[in-house]
Design a protein around this motif. Structure first.
Motif, PDB file in Angstrom:
ATOM      1  N   GLY A  88       0.756  -1.292   0.005  1.00 27.07           N
ATOM      2  CA  GLY A  88      -0.032   0.181  -0.155  1.00 27.07           C
ATOM      3  C   GLY A  88       0.726   1.476  -0.076  1.00 27.07           C
ATOM      4  N   LEU A  89       2.052   1.196   0.534  1.00 24.38           N
ATOM      5  CA  LEU A  89       2.868   2.291   0.345  1.00 24.38           C
ATOM      6  C   LEU A  89       3.283   2.945  -1.080  1.00 24.38           C
ATOM      7  N   ALA A  90       2.953   2.248  -2.130  1.00 17.50           N
ATOM      8  CA  ALA A  90       3.320   2.777  -3.573  1.00 17.50           C
ATOM      9  C   ALA A  90       2.136   3.757  -3.644  1.00 17.50           C
ATOM     10  N   ALA A  91       1.111   3.461  -3.326  1.00 20.79           N
ATOM     11  CA  ALA A  91      -0.054   4.652  -3.616  1.00 20.79           C
ATOM     12  C   ALA A  91       0.291   5.876  -2.542  1.00 20.79           C
ATOM     13  N   GLY A  92       0.644   5.666  -1.521  1.00 19.43           N
ATOM     14  CA  GLY A  92       1.274   6.637  -0.502  1.00 19.43           C
ATOM     15  C   GLY A  92       2.308   7.463  -0.990  1.00 19.43           C
ATOM     16  N   LEU A  93       3.281   7.084  -1.846  1.00 19.77           N
ATOM     17  CA  LEU A  93       4.330   7.681  -2.109  1.00 19.77           C
ATOM     18  C   LEU A  93       3.713   8.517  -3.582  1.00 19.77           C
ATOM     19  N   VAL A  94       3.018   7.940  -4.357  1.00 16.42           N
ATOM     20  CA  VAL A  94       2.619   8.896  -5.524  1.00 16.42           C
ATOM     21  C   VAL A  94       1.717   9.737  -4.837  1.00 16.42           C
ATOM     22  N   ARG A  95       0.899   9.741  -4.028  1.00 15.63           N
ATOM     23  CA  ARG A  95       0.255  10.696  -3.419  1.00 15.63           C
ATOM     24  C   ARG A  95       0.943  11.708  -2.747  1.00 15.63           C
ATOM     25  N   MET A  96       2.094  11.406  -2.179  1.00 18.25           N
ATOM     26  CA  MET A  96       3.053  12.382  -1.486  1.00 18.25           C
ATOM     27  C   MET A  96       3.423  13.301  -2.522  1.00 18.25           C
ATOM     28  N   HIS A  97       3.962  12.868  -3.791  1.00 20.95           N
ATOM     29  CA  HIS A  97       4.568  13.621  -4.829  1.00 20.95           C
ATOM     30  C   HIS A  97       3.476  14.713  -5.059  1.00 20.95           C
ATOM     31  N   PHE A  98       2.367  14.162  -5.412  1.00 25.56           N
ATOM     32  CA  PHE A  98       1.114  15.141  -6.002  1.00 25.56           C
ATOM     33  C   PHE A  98       1.134  16.235  -4.895  1.00 25.56           C
ATOM     34  N   HIS A  99       0.872  15.729  -3.698  1.00 24.90           N
ATOM     35  CA  HIS A  99       0.312  16.839  -2.543  1.00 24.90           C
ATOM     36  C   HIS A  99       2.069  17.730  -2.445  1.00 24.90           C
ATOM     37  N   ASP A 100       3.073  17.280  -2.675  1.00 22.81           N
ATOM     38  CA  ASP A 100       4.118  18.390  -2.525  1.00 22.81           C
ATOM     39  C   ASP A 100       4.083  19.059  -3.653  1.00 22.81           C
ATOM     40  N   CYS A 101       3.982  18.676  -4.811  1.00 22.69           N
ATOM     41  CA  CYS A 101       4.050  19.636  -6.000  1.00 22.69           C
ATOM     42  C   CYS A 101       3.097  20.799  -5.951  1.00 22.69           C
ATOM     43  N   PHE A 102       1.801  20.362  -5.542  1.00 20.02           N
ATOM     44  CA  PHE A 102       0.503  21.307  -5.557  1.00 20.02           C
ATOM     45  C   PHE A 102       0.656  22.449  -4.495  1.00 20.02           C
ATOM     46  N   ILE A 103       1.644  22.194  -3.521  1.00 23.26           N
ATOM     47  CA  ILE A 103       1.882  23.374  -2.413  1.00 23.26           C
ATOM     48  C   ILE A 103       3.230  23.764  -2.564  1.00 23.26           C
ATOM     49  N   ARG A 104       3.416  25.034  -3.053  1.00 21.26           N
ATOM     50  CA  ARG A 104       4.525  25.986  -3.319  1.00 21.26           C
ATOM     51  C   ARG A 104       5.488  25.241  -4.483  1.00 21.26           C
ATOM     52  N   GLY A 105       4.945  24.220  -5.379  1.00 21.46           N
ATOM     53  CA  GLY A 105       5.905  23.654  -6.029  1.00 21.46           C
ATOM     54  C   GLY A 105       6.543  22.350  -5.809  1.00 21.46           C
ATOM     55  N   CYS A 106       7.108  21.773  -6.190  1.00 22.37           N
ATOM     56  CA  CYS A 106       7.906  20.214  -6.089  1.00 22.37           C
ATOM     57  C   CYS A 106       9.050  20.762  -5.226  1.00 22.37           C
ATOM     58  N   ASP A 107       9.100  20.874  -3.887  1.00 22.99           N
ATOM     59  CA  ASP A 107      10.229  21.340  -3.286  1.00 22.99           C
ATOM     60  C   ASP A 107      10.195  20.846  -1.939  1.00 22.99           C
ATOM     61  N   GLY A 108       9.766  19.413  -1.791  1.00 22.46           N
ATOM     62  CA  GLY A 108       9.726  18.839  -0.423  1.00 22.46           C
ATOM     63  C   GLY A 108       9.456  19.484   0.619  1.00 22.46           C
ATOM     64  N   SER A 109       8.396  20.442   0.554  1.00 19.50           N
ATOM     65  CA  SER A 109       7.872  21.012   1.585  1.00 19.50           C
ATOM     66  C   SER A 109       7.124  20.122   2.377  1.00 19.50           C
ATOM     67  N   VAL A 110       6.343  19.156   1.746  1.00 22.19           N
ATOM     68  CA  VAL A 110       5.380  18.394   2.416  1.00 22.19           C
ATOM     69  C   VAL A 110       6.143  17.462   3.626  1.00 22.19           C
ATOM     70  N   LEU A 111       7.453  17.269   3.298  1.00 23.94           N
ATOM     71  CA  LEU A 111       8.113  16.199   4.191  1.00 23.94           C
ATOM     72  C   LEU A 111       8.495  17.039   5.519  1.00 23.94           C
ATOM     73  N   LEU A 112       8.291  18.497   5.905  1.00 27.27           N
ATOM     74  CA  LEU A 112       8.937  19.093   6.790  1.00 27.27           C
ATOM     75  C   LEU A 112       7.949  18.925   8.091  1.00 27.27           C
ATOM     76  N   ASP A 113       8.532  18.801   9.144  1.00 24.25           N
ATOM     77  CA  ASP A 113       7.679  18.524  10.419  1.00 24.25           C
ATOM     78  C   ASP A 113       7.332  19.821  11.012  1.00 24.25           C
ATOM     79  N   SER A 114       6.165  19.820  11.625  1.00 25.67           N
ATOM     80  CA  SER A 114       5.760  20.833  12.433  1.00 25.67           C
ATOM     81  C   SER A 114       6.563  21.491  13.556  1.00 25.67           C
ATOM     82  N   THR A 115       6.626  22.797  13.879  1.00 24.44           N
ATOM     83  CA  THR A 115       7.421  23.087  14.999  1.00 24.44           C
ATOM     84  C   THR A 115       6.713  23.983  16.063  1.00 24.44           C
TER      85      THR A 115
END
Length: 327
Positions: free
Chosen positions: A55-82
């Motif tokens: 099931g992680l395959a779908a999760g990683l595809v979705r992660m790329h989509f959600h990363d790119c649609f927010i501020r562009g494909c810049d890895g921002s979806v990976l950052l933890d909250s502070t």
């Protein structure tokens, strides 16, 4: 040649060079000299994770989509909250639906040991999405790389830049257009729902509280609605209950998603709405009959999506840890 014509030619040539520069900011084989094992290492980590949990395959595809649609494909979806900032990943649009952060962490740790400070987290996400698609039977494609990592991740951005499951076809078309993607590419990328799963909260309103005149969405196939109600009883708050996006083949990149829509079995409103527009309905029908055409166009659309708003050159950074910005 007249000076006027010469000036026009110079302007046209300048525009051509500019366009070539824009499209060459990312390049296939970007790490061939600086970190030749980069793509192999990411693929190896994705494959190991997939073998543990397909099931992680779908999760990683979705992660790329959600990363790119927010501020562009810049890895921002990976950052933890502070303590002073709530990040994208803690938005209801991402949590608990996004999965695979540990896969990115594992790949990053190996890459830092192999070639420290070279491979961006944003590129790892793009590679991992491609590798996931291949593992579930999709068409492989070359990933142009060279992205750098952003330093900003805001939960508020997810409220305006990610399409909710309740969007209609016009709203989807407008949002994708804002990202430089066509209506055709919107339908093509929606086909990613051929794999993966959803939590009940994303579609419960279609079952129990659709409108003032109908408790259940009348566009939903009655037998499919009954199946969903059994999986997601009214009032149940168990966050662990999930439903496959494509019940017949949830782990394979096929055209079952499009066949489901034609049978009024699109899980989300944003899926079933594709039949309400002449152009998108025609495309759904075409894809339902031709898996290769969809898979090929999906690969092309993923490459294009992966170039939305990228940071390159001296912009951004190469994070040491994908969860935090460099100090």
């Amino acid at each position: 040649m007249s000076p006027k014509k010469l000036n026009c030619m110079v302007i046209v040539f300048a525009i051509y060079l500019l366009s070539q520069h824009v499209h060459s900011e990312l390049e296939v084989g970007y790490y061939s000299d600086s970190c030749g094992m980069a793509e192999f290492i990411v693929k190896d980590e994705v494959r190991k994770a997939y073998n543990r949990d397909p099931g992680l395959a779908a999760g990683l595809v979705r992660m790329h989509f959600h990363d790119c649609f927010i501020r562009g494909c810049d890895g921002s979806v990976l950052l933890d909250s502070t303590p002073s900032n709530k990040a994208e990943k803690d938005s209801p649009a991402n949590n608990p639906s996004l999965r695979g952060f540990d896969v990115i962490d594992s790949a990053k740790a190996r890459l830092e040991a192999e070639c420290k400070g070279v491979v961006s987290c944003a590129d790892i996400v793009a590679f991992a999405a491609r590798d996931s698609i291949e593992l579930v039977g999709g068409v492989g494609y070359d990933v142009p790389a060279g992205r750098r990592d952003g330093r900003i991740s805001l939960i508020s951005d997810t409220r305006t830049d990610l399409p909710p499951p309740t969007f209609n076809v016009n709203q989807l078309t407008q949002l994708f257009a804002k990202k430089g993607l066509t209506k055709e590419e919107m339908v093509t990328l929606s086909g990613a729902h051929t794999i993966g799963r959803s939590h009940c909260v994303a579609f419960n309103s279609r079952l129990y509280n659709f409108s003032t005149t109908s408790l259940q969405d009348p566009s939903l196939d009655p037998s499919y609605a009954l199946f969903l109600k059994r999986r997601c009883p009214q009032g149940n708050t168990n966050q662990n209950i999930v439903v496959p996006m494509d019940p017949l083949s949830p782990g394979v990149a096929d055209v079952g998603y499009f066949n489901g829509i034609l049978a009024n079995r699109g899980l989300f409103i944003s899926d079933q709405t594709l039949l309400t527009d002449t152009e998108t309905a025609s495309q759904v029908y075409q894809y339902s009959r031709d898996r290769y055409t969809w898979a090929s166009k999906f690969a092309d659309a993923m490459v294009k999506m992966g170039q939305i708003g990228v940071l390159t050159g001296n912009d951004g950074e190469i994070r040491e840890n994908c969860r935090v910005i460099n100090s």
